[in-house]
Design a protein around this motif. Structure first.
Motif, mmCIF file in Angstrom:
data_model
loop_
_atom_site.group_PDB
_atom_site.id
_atom_site.type_symbol
_atom_site.label_atom_id
_atom_site.label_comp_id
_atom_site.label_asym_id
_atom_site.label_seq_id
_atom_site.Cartn_x
_atom_site.Cartn_y
_atom_site.Cartn_z
ATOM 1 N N GLU A 1 0.818 -1.210 0.000
ATOM 2 C CA GLU A 1 0.000 0.000 0.000
ATOM 3 C C GLU A 1 0.857 1.268 0.000
ATOM 4 O O GLU A 1 0.332 2.366 -0.188
ATOM 5 C CB GLU A 1 -0.934 0.002 1.218
ATOM 6 C CG GLU A 1 -1.946 -1.126 1.227
ATOM 7 C CD GLU A 1 -2.853 -1.108 0.018
ATOM 8 O OE1 GLU A 1 -3.205 0.009 -0.440
ATOM 9 O OE2 GLU A 1 -3.203 -2.195 -0.490
ATOM 10 N N ARG A 2 2.144 1.116 0.274
ATOM 11 C CA ARG A 2 3.054 2.283 0.262
ATOM 12 C C ARG A 2 4.341 1.908 -0.465
ATOM 13 O O ARG A 2 5.443 2.221 -0.048
ATOM 14 C CB ARG A 2 3.338 2.770 1.694
ATOM 15 C CG ARG A 2 3.923 1.721 2.622
ATOM 16 C CD ARG A 2 4.155 2.267 4.029
ATOM 17 N NE ARG A 2 4.990 3.451 4.042
ATOM 18 C CZ ARG A 2 6.324 3.442 4.087
ATOM 19 N NH1 ARG A 2 6.989 2.288 4.104
ATOM 20 N NH2 ARG A 2 6.994 4.566 4.125
ATOM 21 N N PHE B 1 -11.444 18.597 -5.575
ATOM 22 C CA PHE B 1 -10.658 19.424 -6.487
ATOM 23 C C PHE B 1 -9.781 18.570 -7.396
ATOM 24 O O PHE B 1 -9.439 18.989 -8.508
ATOM 25 C CB PHE B 1 -9.805 20.420 -5.692
ATOM 26 C CG PHE B 1 -9.475 21.673 -6.442
ATOM 27 C CD1 PHE B 1 -10.442 22.344 -7.165
ATOM 28 C CD2 PHE B 1 -8.194 22.191 -6.429
ATOM 29 C CE1 PHE B 1 -10.141 23.512 -7.872
ATOM 30 C CE2 PHE B 1 -7.876 23.360 -7.127
ATOM 31 C CZ PHE B 1 -8.870 24.014 -7.848
ATOM 32 N N GLN B 2 -9.406 17.388 -6.953
ATOM 33 C CA GLN B 2 -8.648 16.470 -7.809
ATOM 34 C C GLN B 2 -9.491 16.090 -9.022
ATOM 35 O O GLN B 2 -9.009 16.091 -10.163
ATOM 36 C CB GLN B 2 -8.238 15.223 -7.037
ATOM 37 C CG GLN B 2 -7.479 14.199 -7.867
ATOM 38 C CD GLN B 2 -6.833 13.124 -7.005
ATOM 39 O OE1 GLN B 2 -5.629 13.100 -6.793
ATOM 40 N NE2 GLN B 2 -7.645 12.214 -6.497
ATOM 41 N N ASP B 3 -10.753 15.791 -8.794
ATOM 42 C CA ASP B 3 -11.669 15.446 -9.887
ATOM 43 C C ASP B 3 -11.867 16.643 -10.820
ATOM 44 O O ASP B 3 -11.856 16.494 -12.055
ATOM 45 C CB ASP B 3 -13.013 14.993 -9.318
ATOM 46 C CG ASP B 3 -14.050 14.744 -10.399
ATOM 47 O OD1 ASP B 3 -13.806 13.878 -11.269
ATOM 48 O OD2 ASP B 3 -15.101 15.420 -10.397
ATOM 49 N N ILE B 4 -12.032 17.841 -10.245
ATOM 50 C CA ILE B 4 -12.219 19.049 -11.051
ATOM 51 C C ILE B 4 -11.015 19.277 -11.966
ATOM 52 O O ILE B 4 -11.153 19.571 -13.156
ATOM 53 C CB ILE B 4 -12.429 20.272 -10.139
ATOM 54 C CG1 ILE B 4 -13.729 20.152 -9.337
ATOM 55 C CG2 ILE B 4 -12.408 21.566 -10.953
ATOM 56 C CD1 ILE B 4 -14.981 20.163 -10.167
ATOM 57 N N LEU B 5 -9.808 19.128 -11.408
ATOM 58 C CA LEU B 5 -8.596 19.357 -12.195
ATOM 59 C C LEU B 5 -8.409 18.286 -13.267
ATOM 60 O O LEU B 5 -7.908 18.575 -14.361
ATOM 61 C CB LEU B 5 -7.379 19.405 -11.266
ATOM 62 C CG LEU B 5 -7.319 20.633 -10.342
ATOM 63 C CD1 LEU B 5 -6.251 20.455 -9.282
ATOM 64 C CD2 LEU B 5 -7.056 21.908 -11.145
ATOM 65 N N VAL C 1 -2.710 10.918 1.547
ATOM 66 C CA VAL C 1 -1.944 9.725 1.158
ATOM 67 C C VAL C 1 -1.583 9.821 -0.315
ATOM 68 O O VAL C 1 -2.453 10.006 -1.174
ATOM 69 C CB VAL C 1 -2.756 8.441 1.428
ATOM 70 C CG1 VAL C 1 -1.992 7.214 0.918
ATOM 71 C CG2 VAL C 1 -3.055 8.306 2.916
ATOM 72 N N TYR C 2 -0.273 9.713 -0.587
ATOM 73 C CA TYR C 2 0.229 9.729 -1.969
ATOM 74 C C TYR C 2 0.086 8.310 -2.513
ATOM 75 O O TYR C 2 0.729 7.368 -2.045
ATOM 76 C CB TYR C 2 1.689 10.163 -1.951
ATOM 77 C CG TYR C 2 2.396 10.202 -3.294
ATOM 78 C CD1 TYR C 2 2.410 11.362 -4.063
ATOM 79 C CD2 TYR C 2 3.087 9.098 -3.774
ATOM 80 C CE1 TYR C 2 3.086 11.419 -5.264
ATOM 81 C CE2 TYR C 2 3.770 9.138 -4.977
ATOM 82 C CZ TYR C 2 3.766 10.302 -5.725
ATOM 83 O OH TYR C 2 4.446 10.343 -6.917
ATOM 84 N N LYS D 1 -5.088 9.782 -2.481
ATOM 85 C CA LYS D 1 -6.033 8.712 -2.180
ATOM 86 C C LYS D 1 -7.300 9.304 -1.568
ATOM 87 O O LYS D 1 -7.245 10.076 -0.623
ATOM 88 C CB LYS D 1 -5.399 7.718 -1.205
ATOM 89 C CG LYS D 1 -6.230 6.467 -0.971
ATOM 90 C CD LYS D 1 -5.494 5.473 -0.107
ATOM 91 C CE LYS D 1 -6.306 4.199 0.078
ATOM 92 N NZ LYS D 1 -5.578 3.209 0.912
ATOM 93 N N GLY D 2 -8.440 8.948 -2.145
ATOM 94 C CA GLY D 2 -9.701 9.462 -1.636
ATOM 95 C C GLY D 2 -10.084 10.824 -2.172
ATOM 96 O O GLY D 2 -11.117 11.384 -1.802
#
Length: 508
Positions: A55-56, A177-181, A482-483, A492-493
């Motif tokens: 996971e990391r 904002f991740q989705d928007i970008l 989380v990267y 993540k998320g």
């Protein structure tokens, strides 16, 4: 013929000793938080500690690399399979430039990713790669870049992004904002590369079915690529079960979407009866390469490059500047000093402090954290590491941004000033870059990213357009996101934020 590359009888014969070795290793496992090179067992390799860190994975490999003197180590996987990881700039220059011919993607790489990327530029070597790079390069000359930032990006910003943020600020709604970008970048790359506007960033934020499908395909193909026991995914593919069945269905959906774009473009070119369009897709279709599967590969590769990398960089950038108000103030000062009478292209190119801030954000959170090659012949890296023919070797931009000998004892700090010098006479900042082998966020050598300048222009225009009017405020504060990474990085998320309009009269 199905390519399993591992006899089933041999697989069954190793199960009992494999189970015994797992039992033995469990009794004395390597610590999951250790930065030492993990212990390796016969047949089993270091599989247990690999599983513990799945996971990391990126962070774990980085921790090991930055703890060993030569910034290079070999990870031993099951059945004698080895992979070299390096964060040594001299090794990177050796692979990407001086011995470029010896470190192609390689047949194993291409075969593993072909179901998704086909023979696109990201999965090509030799003459095929050279041809695609030559055709694509026309899209990145100064005239095309100016058109991109002054028409495509500016229109998407003014007519779609700003209204969405204005509405969110007025209603005090939470946005991912991740989705928007990602929507913003997707509309941009489709418009400039294919002459097609998917309109994913409409105010209604329409269901982005293709984007969800594309992300699922990326995750599944990344699982295959990072598989510790490759013959297992080959068996699953042959039987069409589990994740391989899901991948097949998902990739078919992605490719059908891409083919729809191609058919529309073919019809458009047929009706015009000439090459009036200057987008990449038109150039490919007019180059004599009318094979639909090949052109589909090209479309998918451009979507991957144009959507995921810039949106990932901007996502982390906006999170970082919220947590560093001094940096945000300097960027706002730079925006205020911009000459509004200049063309947008020239205005954006002059944003030196913002450019440094973006570089610093990508140092800490590179959009592509790991890149892998394959050795064509036996070799020795500059640090003395022996490389056997066929060995996969990965250079690690995420770890390279954390090397204390390169970036200093304050490497963990977000400090754009490390990229700047003050010109005493003009009292202005001057950007001081690092060589591309020390900072290979955009790769380096003959395969250096063609879209590097386009990416910076797009990102700086977004930064200026957003920060001029809004403050982006994370919903969750005082906690680092989380990267996560498949081929490209994400939060993540998602990145949940509230938008605040700057006080009337104080906006820039």
């Amino acid at each position: 013929m199905v390519d399993l590359q591992f006899p089933a009888s041999l697989f069954l014969s190793v199960i009992p000793p494999l189970l015994f070795l797992i039992w033995a290793a469990v009794r004395n496992p390597s610590s999951s938080t250790s930065t030492k090179i993990p212990s390796s067992y016969p047949v089993l390799g270091s599989i247990l500690v690999i599983w513990k860190n799945k996971e990391r994975r990126v962070q774990w490999i980085s921790d090991i690399l930055t703890s060993v003197p030569n910034l290079t180590f070999t990870l031993r996987r099951p059945f004698g399979y080895r992979q070299i990881f390096t964060a040594n700039a001299a090794n990177v220059q050796h692979m990407l430039k001086s011995h470029f011919y010896n470190y192609p993607k390689g047949e194993v790489f291409r075969r593993t990713l072909r179901d998704f990327l086909g023979d696109s530029i990201f999965n090509a070597d030799g003459d095929n790669w050279k041809f695609q790079r030559q055709v694509s390069s026309h899209q990145f000359n100064t005239r095309s870049l100016r058109k991109f930032v002054e028409t495509v990006v500016d229109s998407e910003l003014s007519n779609r992004l700003v209204p969405i943020l204005t509405n969110a600020a007025a209603r005090k709604t939470v946005l991912d904002f991740q989705d928007i970008l990602q929507r913003f970048a997707f509309d941009n790359i489709c418009t400039i590369a294919f002459g097609y506007d998917p309109a994913y960033l409409l105010p209604s934020l329409p269901e982005a079915k293709f984007a969800v499908t594309f992300d699922r395909a990326l995750r599944l193909i990344a699982e295959r690529f990072n598989s510790n026991i490759p013959f297992i995914w080959k068996i699953k593919r042959a039987l069409s079960v589990g994740s391989e069945r899901q991948l097949k269905i998902t990739v078919e959906e992605v490719r059908e979407f891409a083919k729809g774009i191609i058919r529309e473009k073919k019809q458009e070119l047929k009706e015009k009866n000439s090459l009036e369009s200057e987008d990449v897709l038109s150039r490919y279709l007019s180059s004599g390469h009318l094979d639909e599967d090949f052109v589909t590969d090209v479309v998918i590769s451009f979507i991957l490059a144009g959507r995921d990398t810039t949106s990932a960089a901007l996502t982390w950038f906006f999170w970082l500047i919220f947590n560093h108000p001094g940096v945000e103030s300097e960027i706002l000062k730079e925006i205020k000093e911009m000459n509004s009478e200049e063309p947008v292209y020239d205005e954006v190119k002059s944003m030196v402090y913002t450019h440094a801030s973006l570089c610093e954000a990508m140092r800490l959170y590179p959009p592509v954290p790991v890149s892998t090659k394959s050795a064509l012949k036996d070799d020795v890296l500059p640090d003395g590491t022996l490389v056997k023919k066929g060995t996969r070797i990965s250079y690690h931009p995420y770890a390279m941004g954390r090397v204390e000998k390169v970036w200093g004892a304050d490497w963990a700090e977000f400090r754009p000033g490390r990229w700047l010098e003050l010109e005493e006479t003009a009292k202005k900042w001057r950007f001081v870059g690092r060589d591309s082998f020390t900072y290979p966020v955009f790769q380096a050598g003959p395969r250096v990213c063609l879209g590097k300048e386009m990416a910076f222009l797009q990102m700086k225009r977004v930064v200026a357009g957003v920060l001029r009017r809004f403050k982006v405020v994370p919903v969750v504060q005082n906690l680092e996101p989380v990267y996560a990474s498949d081929f490209t990085s994400k939060m993540k998320g998602g990145f949940l934020v509230k938008i605040e309009e700057r006080v009337p009269g104080t906006e820039i």
